[in-house]
Design a protein around this motif. Structure first.
Motif, short mmCIF file in Angstrom:
data_model
loop_
_atom_site.label_atom_id
_atom_site.label_comp_id
_atom_site.label_asym_id
_atom_site.label_seq_id
_atom_site.Cartn_x
_atom_site.Cartn_y
_atom_site.Cartn_z
N HIS A 134 34.82 40.84 82.72
CA HIS A 134 33.47 40.57 82.22
C HIS A 134 33.46 40.22 80.72
CE1 HIS A 134 29.18 40.85 81.90
NE2 HIS A 134 29.28 41.77 80.96
N ALA A 156 31.48 40.25 77.63
CA ALA A 156 30.25 40.87 77.11
C ALA A 156 29.71 40.10 75.91
CB ALA A 156 30.52 42.32 76.71
N ASN A 195 18.68 43.99 78.27
CA ASN A 195 19.74 44.97 78.56
C ASN A 195 21.01 44.24 78.95
OD1 ASN A 195 17.15 46.80 80.05
ND2 ASN A 195 18.25 47.45 78.25
N ALA A 200 22.88 42.38 77.07
CA ALA A 200 23.09 41.08 76.41
C ALA A 200 24.31 41.08 75.50
CB ALA A 200 21.86 40.70 75.60
N GLY A 201 24.75 42.27 75.07
CA GLY A 201 25.92 42.34 74.21
C GLY A 201 25.61 42.82 72.80
N1 ATP Z 1 33.00 50.15 77.88
C1 ATP Z 1 32.58 49.19 78.69
N2 ATP Z 1 33.27 48.86 79.79
C2 ATP Z 1 32.88 47.87 80.62
N3 ATP Z 1 31.77 47.12 80.41
C3 ATP Z 1 31.03 47.40 79.33
C4 ATP Z 1 31.37 48.44 78.42
N4 ATP Z 1 30.45 48.49 77.44
C5 ATP Z 1 29.54 47.51 77.72
N5 ATP Z 1 29.89 46.87 78.85
C6 ATP Z 1 29.18 45.74 79.45
O1 ATP Z 1 29.08 44.72 78.49
C7 ATP Z 1 27.80 44.09 78.54
C8 ATP Z 1 27.13 44.20 77.19
O2 ATP Z 1 26.80 45.57 76.96
P1 ATP Z 1 26.07 46.05 75.64
O3 ATP Z 1 25.95 47.53 75.72
O4 ATP Z 1 26.76 45.48 74.46
O5 ATP Z 1 24.64 45.36 75.81
P2 ATP Z 1 23.28 45.65 75.05
O6 ATP Z 1 22.71 44.31 74.74
O7 ATP Z 1 23.51 46.57 73.91
O8 ATP Z 1 22.44 46.36 76.17
P3 ATP Z 1 21.33 47.53 76.07
O9 ATP Z 1 20.15 46.90 75.47
O10 ATP Z 1 21.12 47.91 77.48
O11 ATP Z 1 21.92 48.63 75.22
C9 ATP Z 1 27.04 44.78 79.67
O12 ATP Z 1 27.20 44.00 80.83
C10 ATP Z 1 27.75 46.11 79.81
O13 ATP Z 1 27.66 46.59 81.13
#
Ligand code: ATP
Length: 320
Positions: free
Chosen positions: A31, A33, A53, A55-56
């Motif tokens: 994946h 991210a 949610n 988005a990274g």
């Molecule tokens: N440690 C990890 N192992 C595997 N996948 C991960 C890990 N951390 C994040 N991801 C994945 O990477 C992607 C980005 O996650 P991230 O937490 O950076 O998003 P975000 O924009 O901060 O989301 P949110 O608003 O929900 O906090 C998501 O699909 C998440 O499931």
């Protein structure tokens, strides 16, 4: 805020970005991210990173903070590498740690004073507790604070050392309206004192209120970037609404407007002009009122909000 407790930093003028991210990539197994992200945070300004949610956002912030390694791309924080130069950066950046860091049993004031002790020129912890509405729980242990109090204490710990750059990952998540305003005021003061702020948020009003620049990301990529005003006006078909006597002959108004505009009486006495609302269009409409001797009321231009822009770009609404 030029008091002894001001959050000012002494680093002189510079045009170097406080944070510069180019081509950032982060993969978790198969994946991706973060997928080639570029960001630039100007010194003394607030950049809001918005995204649905997953988005990274957090991944990006944690790479910038030096907690995660990138798979590709370049990150420069105050001109330094967040991993290789971590020791030098720790003293210059502020990070909001969730869960009270390593000291959940410590009292609020103790914790803040401990964070302050790492800095040569900290902000007065008592003043910060006061400004953030935490004075009454100064002697309460972190784990006994409410979620909102913990959140504000984490913010206080992040900034007490007068950082040049702070990373705020959803700083007002879960706060009530009053606490949110206290935090917004403090973040605004930080900027006023030259601190650079990278903020992630799901709250559009937070981004609109605070950010100088906004970057909207989805699936780890930038889908739009600009000032809040740029983003809400970009491609916008704003609408002009007014109230006036029923049954106006709007065909006469359309003759005065450029081709392509429409005007409808949406309800008796309520009118809507469709088409880009420029200052010239507004002047034409008000001149027409004068010509036909009509006093229109409730004249307003309806603009798109960042939420509308976000929905258009990502097809998803933000959590609010
Ligand atoms: N440690 C990890 N192992 C595997 N996948 C991960 C890990 N951390 C994040 N991801 C994945 O990477 C992607 C980005 O996650 P991230 O937490 O950076 O998003 P975000 O924009 O901060 O989301 P949110 O608003 O929900 O906090 C998501 O699909 C998440 O499931």
């Amino acid at each position: 805020m030029s008091t002894d407790n001001a959050v000012s930093t002494d680093r002189g003028a510079t045009t170097r970005p406080a944070l510069h991210v180019t081509g950032l990539v982060k993969r978790y197994d198969e994946h991706t991210a973060v997928d080639g992200l570029d960001l630039r945070l100007e010194p003394g300004s607030i950049l809001a990173l918005l995204g649905p949610n997953g988005a990274g956002k957090t991944t990006t912030v944690e790479i910038c903070e030096g907690f995660l390694t990138a798979d590709a791309g370049c990150v420069r924080v105050l001109g330094l590498d967040p991993i290789a130069d971590n020791d030098a950066l720790r003293r210059r950046i502020g990070v909001m740690l969730q869960g009270g860091g390593a000291y959940p049993g410590a009292r609020a004031e103790e914790m803040l004073r401990l964070c302050a002790s790492y800095s040569a020129d900290p902000i007065d912890p008592g003043w910060l507790l006061d400004v953030l509405g935490l004075a009454d729980c100064a002697r309460t242990s972190f784990r006994r604070l409410s979620g909102g109090q913990q959140q504000r204490l984490s913010l206080a710990c992040a900034i007490v050392g007068r950082p040049e750059l702070v990373f705020l990952d959803e700083p007002t998540a879960g706060l009530d309206a009053h606490a949110r305003i206290l935090v917004w005021e403090l973040i605004d003061r930080l900027r006023g004192d030259g601190v650079s702020v990278l903020l992630t948020t799901h709250l559009m009003d937070e981004a609109e209120e605070l950010a100088d620049d906004v970057v909207i990301i989805d699936h780890g990529r930038v889908v739009a970037a600009g000032t809040p005003a740029d983003l809400t006006s970009r491609g916008a078909e704003n609408e002009l609404r007014f109230s006036a006597p029923r049954g106006l002959d709007v065909a006469l108004l359309l003759l005065a407007l450029p081709e392509g505009y429409r005007c409808t009486e949406t309800a008796p006495g309520s009118y809507l002009v469709h088409g880009p609302v420029t200052p010239q269009v507004l002047a034409t409409v008000t001149a027409w009122f004068a010509k036909i001797d009509v006093l229109a009321t409730d004249l307003r231009v309806e603009t798109r909000s960042l939420s509308d822009v976000f929905l258009d770009l990502t097809g998803r609404a933000l959590r609010s």
